[in-house]
Design a protein around this motif. Structure first.
Motif, PDB file in Angstrom:
ATOM      1  N   SER A  88       5.677  -4.217   8.531  1.00 16.84           N
ATOM      2  CA  SER A  88       6.178  -4.664   7.231  1.00 16.84           C
ATOM      3  C   SER A  88       7.165  -5.786   7.508  1.00 16.84           C
ATOM      4  N   PHE A  96       8.275  -7.778   0.243  1.00 19.64           N
ATOM      5  CA  PHE A  96       7.738  -7.205   1.470  1.00 19.64           C
ATOM      6  C   PHE A  96       6.220  -7.305   1.496  1.00 19.64           C
ATOM      7  N   HIS A  98       2.912  -5.733   3.822  1.00 19.39           N
ATOM      8  CA  HIS A  98       2.594  -4.607   4.697  1.00 19.39           C
ATOM      9  C   HIS A  98       1.217  -4.838   5.316  1.00 19.39           C
TER      10      HIS A  98
END
Length: 123
Positions: A88, A96, A98
């Motif tokens: 991440s 963010f 991932h």
């Protein structure tokens, strides 16, 4: 310290693959983008290591550009038990992203992502 010190690994995310070398100093890693969106990405970073459990390792680092401007904060979790890596990272707008995918330890530069050499060694 981090038991992957001195190893080169392939992290094969669906968006692109990276070759990551964990230097012998136990706190520096270099990575190079090999495919997909990762092509052209390369960096050397100082990381911090935290053991999570047997065969599970968390590494964190900050990635900077050539002018030393912060590009991303990264959390990189390697599960050597199932040959997976979970990463991440923050984008410049602080959202963010991932990624996850297979990871090969002790990568020799030619093994396909479906193989998992090195995971039979003691953790």
């Amino acid at each position: 310290g981090y038991p992957g010190t001195g190893q080169t690994m392939l992290s094969d995310f669906t968006t692109g693959a990276f070759r990551i070398h964990f230097h012998d100093d136990g706190c520096t890693a270099s990575f190079w983008g090999l495919s997909g969106d990762a092509i052209g990405m390369d960096n050397t970073v100082k990381y911090a290591y935290t053991p999570i459990g047997t065969g599970v390792h968390k590494l964190t680092w900050r990635a900077y550009d050539k002018q030393k401007v912060l590009l991303a904060n990264v959390v990189h979790v390697q599960n050597w038990n199932n040959c997976m890596v979970y990463t991440s990272f923050s984008e410049p707008d602080m959202k963010f992203v991932h990624w996850q995918g297979p990871q090969i330890r002790n990568w020799d530069g030619s093994s396909p992502p479906g193989t998992c050499p090195g995971n039979t060694s003691p953790h």
